[in-house]
Design a protein around this motif. Structure first.
Motif, PDB file in Angstrom:
ATOM      1  N   UNK A   1       0.771  -1.280  -0.119  1.00 53.31           N
ATOM      2  CA  UNK A   1      -0.110   0.137   0.232  1.00 53.31           C
ATOM      3  C   UNK A   1       1.110   1.589   0.067  1.00 53.31           C
ATOM      4  N   UNK A   2       2.305   1.486   0.428  1.00 55.48           N
ATOM      5  CA  UNK A   2       2.765   2.607   0.552  1.00 55.48           C
ATOM      6  C   UNK A   2       3.806   2.820  -0.780  1.00 55.48           C
ATOM      7  N   UNK A   3       3.871   1.514  -1.487  1.00 59.92           N
ATOM      8  CA  UNK A   3       4.869   1.884  -2.390  1.00 59.92           C
ATOM      9  C   UNK A   3       4.083   2.395  -3.430  1.00 59.92           C
ATOM     10  N   UNK A   4       2.321   1.801  -3.358  1.00 58.61           N
ATOM     11  CA  UNK A   4       1.571   2.015  -4.193  1.00 58.61           C
ATOM     12  C   UNK A   4       1.078   3.087  -4.526  1.00 58.61           C
ATOM     13  N   UNK A   5       0.153   3.825  -3.257  1.00 57.53           N
ATOM     14  CA  UNK A   5       0.245   4.938  -2.627  1.00 57.53           C
ATOM     15  C   UNK A   5       1.435   6.227  -3.758  1.00 57.53           C
ATOM     16  N   UNK A   6       2.453   5.943  -2.789  1.00 59.03           N
ATOM     17  CA  UNK A   6       3.248   6.769  -3.329  1.00 59.03           C
ATOM     18  C   UNK A   6       3.907   6.941  -5.294  1.00 59.03           C
TER      19      UNK A   6
END
Length: 189
Positions: free
Chosen positions: A163-168
């Protein structure tokens, strides 16, 4: 929209104001340089000034064109090359493009900062489709691409990493790209 004050002779001016992202500012500035070259073909064109203001988050461009009279302005506005340039420039706009016209020797425009410009949002279903196109393919790639790293982690921590990588990626690259690429479709009514 605030009106412009008019004094003196009939020289006709237009003021176009637009805000663009910092990432698009240089390409937009190059397109704006083409306006002067294009309008020099118009009898009665007197000049163009482009003012650039970078506030760190976005870049504001103010384009002031001057014509001998309203007829010269209409001739400039109807050039197909000019229409093409303006369409490309307006595709970079983050909000509605502000336009003012006035006839007179000297002109005073209200500062654009005092004009409230509410962006026109595309219909909900178009925003939903755009979001889905931004998120789903990237999610699939990240889940499978990060599997070697996340398989040894607790499931909730692995999901957090994805989720963190996708959001960025979505916020910085994918959504802005899709918004520009799909702009004609998003704004068509």
């Amino acid at each position: 929209m605030d009106t412009a004050r008019v004094f003196g002779e009939l020289e006709t001016k237009t003021l176009v104001a637009l805000q663009v992202s910092r990432a698009d500012a240089e390409v937009c500035a190059e397109k704006l340089l083409e306006i002067d070259r294009c309008l020099k073909k118009v009898d009665g064109f007197r000049g163009v000034d482009v003012i650039r203001r970078d506030d760190g988050v976005q870049v504001d461009f103010y384009i002031l064109t001057r014509f001998r009279d309203p007829a010269a302005l209409r001739a400039g506005e109807t050039l197909s090359e000019m229409t093409s340039i303006l369409t490309e420039v307006e595709a970079f706009a983050l909000t509605n493009v502000s336009r003012q016209k006035a006839v007179g020797a000297t002109i005073w425009f209200a500062p654009i900062g005092t004009v409230s410009i509410k962006p026109i949002l595309p219909p909900l279903w178009k925003r939903w489709v755009t979001s889905l196109l931004a998120v789903y393919p990237a999610l699939v790639v990240l889940v499978y691409g990060l599997k070697p790293l996340t398989k040894s982690l607790p499931e909730t921590l692995g999901l957090f990493l994805v989720a963190a990588v996708l959001t960025g990626l979505t916020t910085a690259f994918i959504a802005p790209y899709l918004t520009r690429a799909l702009y004609p479709w998003l704004t068509r009514r």
